[in-house]
Motif scaffolding. Structure first.
Motif, PDB file in Angstrom:
ATOM      1  N   ILE A  25       0.815  -1.397   0.291  1.00  0.00           N
ATOM      2  CA  ILE A  25       0.233   0.159   0.092  1.00  0.00           C
ATOM      3  C   ILE A  25       0.779   0.917   0.193  1.00  0.00           C
ATOM      4  CG2 ILE A  25      -1.635   1.240   1.642  1.00  0.00           C
ATOM      5  CD1 ILE A  25      -2.782  -0.866   2.394  1.00  0.00           C
ATOM      6  N   SER A  26       2.131   1.049   0.646  1.00  0.00           N
ATOM      7  CA  SER A  26       2.802   2.551   1.137  1.00  0.00           C
ATOM      8  C   SER A  26       3.683   2.760  -0.628  1.00  0.00           C
ATOM      9  CB  SER A  26       3.831   2.127   1.957  1.00  0.00           C
ATOM     10  OG  SER A  26       4.878   3.151   2.076  1.00  0.00           O
ATOM     11  N   ARG A  27       4.017   1.611  -1.025  1.00  0.00           N
ATOM     12  CA  ARG A  27       4.932   1.877  -2.735  1.00  0.00           C
ATOM     13  C   ARG A  27       3.768   1.669  -3.677  1.00  0.00           C
ATOM     14  NH1 ARG A  27       7.873  -2.654  -0.419  1.00  0.00           N
ATOM     15  NH2 ARG A  27       6.904  -3.967  -1.891  1.00  0.00           N
ATOM     16  N   SER A  28       2.579   1.228  -3.064  1.00  0.00           N
ATOM     17  CA  SER A  28       1.408   1.861  -4.600  1.00  0.00           C
ATOM     18  C   SER A  28       1.018   3.529  -4.338  1.00  0.00           C
ATOM     19  CB  SER A  28       0.544   1.175  -3.960  1.00  0.00           C
ATOM     20  OG  SER A  28       1.071   0.098  -4.417  1.00  0.00           O
ATOM     21  N   ASN A  29       1.170   3.685  -3.219  1.00  0.00           N
ATOM     22  CA  ASN A  29       0.964   5.447  -2.962  1.00  0.00           C
ATOM     23  C   ASN A  29       2.146   6.108  -3.304  1.00  0.00           C
ATOM     24  OD1 ASN A  29      -1.803   5.146  -1.352  1.00  0.00           O
ATOM     25  ND2 ASN A  29      -0.823   5.060   0.104  1.00  0.00           N
ATOM     26  N   SER A  30       2.687   5.755  -3.440  1.00  0.00           N
ATOM     27  CA  SER A  30       4.170   6.533  -3.461  1.00  0.00           C
ATOM     28  C   SER A  30       3.739   6.883  -5.208  1.00  0.00           C
ATOM     29  CB  SER A  30       5.504   6.199  -3.636  1.00  0.00           C
ATOM     30  OG  SER A  30       6.393   6.931  -4.382  1.00  0.00           O
ATOM     31  N   VAL A  31       3.673   5.313  -5.921  1.00  0.00           N
ATOM     32  CA  VAL A  31       3.229   5.509  -7.417  1.00  0.00           C
ATOM     33  C   VAL A  31       2.024   6.423  -7.853  1.00  0.00           C
ATOM     34  CG1 VAL A  31       2.407   3.903  -9.157  1.00  0.00           C
ATOM     35  CG2 VAL A  31       4.418   2.907  -7.772  1.00  0.00           C
ATOM     36  N   ALA A  35       2.771   8.809 -10.687  1.00  0.00           N
ATOM     37  CA  ALA A  35       1.940   8.693 -12.309  1.00  0.00           C
ATOM     38  C   ALA A  35       1.732   9.846 -13.019  1.00  0.00           C
ATOM     39  CB  ALA A  35       1.152   7.861 -11.621  1.00  0.00           C
ATOM     40  N   GLN A  36       1.807   9.332 -14.249  1.00  0.00           N
ATOM     41  CA  GLN A  36       1.696  10.159 -15.577  1.00  0.00           C
ATOM     42  C   GLN A  36       0.416  10.116 -16.759  1.00  0.00           C
ATOM     43  OE1 GLN A  36       3.488  13.833 -15.133  1.00  0.00           O
ATOM     44  NE2 GLN A  36       4.134  12.700 -14.024  1.00  0.00           N
ATOM     45  N   ASP A  37      -0.155   8.889 -16.552  1.00  0.00           N
ATOM     46  CA  ASP A  37      -0.848   8.257 -17.067  1.00  0.00           C
ATOM     47  C   ASP A  37      -1.250   6.531 -16.256  1.00  0.00           C
ATOM     48  OD1 ASP A  37       1.035   6.326 -18.529  1.00  0.00           O
ATOM     49  OD2 ASP A  37       1.465   7.386 -20.250  1.00  0.00           O
ATOM     50  N   GLU A  38      -2.433   6.116 -16.785  1.00  0.00           N
ATOM     51  CA  GLU A  38      -3.131   4.941 -16.466  1.00  0.00           C
ATOM     52  C   GLU A  38      -1.792   3.902 -16.363  1.00  0.00           C
ATOM     53  OE1 GLU A  38      -7.140   3.454 -16.830  1.00  0.00           O
ATOM     54  OE2 GLU A  38      -7.183   5.938 -17.773  1.00  0.00           O
ATOM     55  N   TRP A  39      -1.565   3.630 -17.414  1.00  0.00           N
ATOM     56  CA  TRP A  39      -0.233   2.374 -18.234  1.00  0.00           C
ATOM     57  C   TRP A  39       0.748   2.303 -16.820  1.00  0.00           C
ATOM     58  CZ3 TRP A  39       5.092   1.536 -18.915  1.00  0.00           C
ATOM     59  CH2 TRP A  39       5.271   0.400 -19.465  1.00  0.00           C
ATOM     60  N   SER A  40       1.514   3.821 -16.264  1.00  0.00           N
ATOM     61  CA  SER A  40       2.443   4.159 -15.883  1.00  0.00           C
ATOM     62  C   SER A  40       2.241   3.429 -14.309  1.00  0.00           C
ATOM     63  CB  SER A  40       3.366   5.515 -15.930  1.00  0.00           C
ATOM     64  OG  SER A  40       2.111   6.324 -15.934  1.00  0.00           O
ATOM     65  N   LEU A  41       0.783   3.937 -14.041  1.00  0.00           N
ATOM     66  CA  LEU A  41       0.476   3.208 -12.747  1.00  0.00           C
ATOM     67  C   LEU A  41       0.635   2.242 -12.470  1.00  0.00           C
ATOM     68  CD1 LEU A  41      -1.590   4.151  -9.895  1.00  0.00           C
ATOM     69  CD2 LEU A  41      -3.453   4.926 -11.257  1.00  0.00           C
ATOM     70  N   TYR A 180      -9.259   6.379  -7.098  1.00  0.00           N
ATOM     71  CA  TYR A 180      -8.838   7.217  -7.197  1.00  0.00           C
ATOM     72  C   TYR A 180      -7.955   8.107  -8.080  1.00  0.00           C
ATOM     73  CZ  TYR A 180      -7.588  12.195  -5.033  1.00  0.00           C
ATOM     74  OH  TYR A 180      -7.145  13.596  -4.636  1.00  0.00           O
ATOM     75  N   GLY A 181      -6.846   7.804  -7.905  1.00  0.00           N
ATOM     76  CA  GLY A 181      -5.330   7.440  -8.418  1.00  0.00           C
ATOM     77  C   GLY A 181      -5.759   7.049 -10.601  1.00  0.00           C
ATOM     78  N   VAL A 182      -6.599   6.447 -10.512  1.00  0.00           N
ATOM     79  CA  VAL A 182      -7.349   6.680 -11.945  1.00  0.00           C
ATOM     80  C   VAL A 182      -7.686   7.731 -12.310  1.00  0.00           C
ATOM     81  CG1 VAL A 182      -9.106   5.396 -13.311  1.00  0.00           C
ATOM     82  CG2 VAL A 182      -6.980   4.247 -11.880  1.00  0.00           C
ATOM     83  N   GLU A 183      -8.610   8.058 -11.428  1.00  0.00           N
ATOM     84  CA  GLU A 183      -9.623   9.363 -11.943  1.00  0.00           C
ATOM     85  C   GLU A 183      -9.757  10.393 -11.866  1.00  0.00           C
ATOM     86  OE1 GLU A 183     -14.252   9.118 -10.716  1.00  0.00           O
ATOM     87  OE2 GLU A 183     -12.919   8.526  -8.569  1.00  0.00           O
TER      88      GLU A 183
END
Length: 396
Positions: A25-31, A35-41, A180-183
């Motif tokens: 969860i911690s590393r994912s929140n850093s990503v 992230a600049q787009d959905e693929w990089s996320l 939330y990130g995707v949105e």
């Protein structure tokens, strides 16, 4: 009585699972932040998950609206990505849609499978899983605030019973964070696209405005053959002066338009006055001196993003108030009008007129220097002289 060693092992295993989940969860929140787009996320999250020992594969599947309701592998990471080669997965109700990713997308619920090799639902992919030593998995639906499920995150472990109920609640938070990130990324992408479209529309409007200016300039020229090309030459010289003075490109663009139609008001002057070979009478002079105001009244009706109409209105004003039609003083005269004023004098003296032959550049230079700095802006005059001295501009 329970073996104390066995109890300790179980507790250690639970702590390890929780610690892994919190790290994910911690590393994912850093990503999410970078992230600049959905693929990089999605790619970043998969890489964060598979960086831990024992988790050889993570991938994100996107539901497609084709007849098979297929799930496309959109991003993946890990040492076992070959597991995905040629894989067929669906979010429909077929056997290919009964796996964890299909059910996650279909139901919107996290799917755990702590022993995939013995699960009937996982039967279509068992041989693949054995080949890559994949024992357990979970599928995390990625849901927008609207309720739309846009993807599923699949995570695999080399160990059975790699996930438990405690992780379920934490992974639910990760699911919400990813949604939330995707949105946010989609909102930003939509905003950037809107900016691009607005810029394109603005450019189209500017092009139309520029075309309208060219048409207006042509209207003047066909009525006055003696000054054909005058406005274009004044425009070219005005732009050269502005560049020498370091004006920005956008301001120069507006200046060019204003200079191109600075005499548009002459459409109201009778043609016989414009081409008259001898001196004008006082009445005729008054008619000619109305052309800046007429030009302003024509151009003010067009919503230019630059002071085109004002520059046309002011191009015969002089710093000491001796100009016309309003007798403006000093800083009341905008820079665009000051530049056009100098370019207009130089071009007029350089070219032939019905009432006199061409006087040449030397005479023109002497005249603008004589009028500077009392009537003409000395910085503009100097820039004009520099333009010709540099030999990068020719008035022809």
């Amino acid at each position: 009585m329970e073996n104390p060693g066995s109890a300790n092992d179980t507790l250690l295993h639970q702590v390890q699972r929780l610690n892994w989940t919190l790290n994910v969860i911690s590393r994912s929140n850093s990503v999410l932040v970078h992230a600049q787009d959905e693929w990089s996320l999605y790619k970043g999250v998969c890489e964060s998950i598979t960086s831990a020992e024992g988790f050889p594969l993570a991938w994100v599947g996107i539901p497609r609206l084709d007849e098979q309701k297929s799930i496309e592998v959109f991003a993946s990471a890990g040492s076992a990505t070959a597991y995905l080669d040629g894989i067929v997965v669906s979010w429909g109700t077929s056997s290919e849609g009964n796996g964890p990713s299909g059910r996650a997308i279909r139901t919107g619920e996290i799917q755990f499978n702590n022993n995939m090799l013995l699960s009937p639902q996982f039967l279509p992919w068992v041989e693949r899983a054995k080949k890559h030593n994949l024992q357990s998995s979970f599928a995390l639906p990625i849901t927008l605030s609207s309720g739309e499920i846009v993807a599923a995150l699949m995570v695999y472990s080399e160990f059975p019973d790699a996930f438990g109920d405690a992780e379920l609640k934490l992974l639910g938070q990760l699911s919400a964070d990813l949604g939330y990130g995707v949105e946010s990324l989609r909102t930003r992408a939509a905003y950037e696209q809107a900016l691009i479209e607005n810029q394109q529309r603005a450019q189209e409007v500017v092009t139309l405005l520029e075309n309208s200016v060219e048409l207006l300039a042509y209207t003047v020229e066909i009525r006055d053959p003696y000054t054909a090309g005058h406005e274009k030459r004044v425009s070219a010289l005005s732009v050269a002066i502005a560049k020498a003075m370091g004006l920005d490109e956008e301001r120069i663009r507006g200046l060019r338009l204003a200079a191109t139609v600075h005499d548009i008001g002459k459409i109201q002057v009778p043609a016989e006055i414009l081409v008259k070979p001898g001196p004008l009478s006082d009445i005729e002079k008054r008619l000619v001196k109305e052309h800046p105001t007429v030009g302003y009244n024509i151009l003010k009706q067009i919503d230019y993003p630059w002071p085109v109409a004002e520059a046309v209105w002011q191009h015969h004003e002089r710093l000491d108030g001796s100009g016309y039609p309003r007798g403006l003083l000093g800083n009341e005269i905008i820079l665009e009008a000051r530049i056009i004023a100098v370019a207009d004098i130089v071009e007029s003296m350089f070219s032939h007129r019905p009432y006199r032959p061409a006087l040449g550049l030397d005479a023109a230079f002497a005249e603008v220097q004589r009028l500077s700095p009392v009537q003409l802006d000395q910085n503009v005059v100097q820039a004009c002289l520099d333009v010709f001295k540099s030999e990068v501009f020719q008035l022809s």
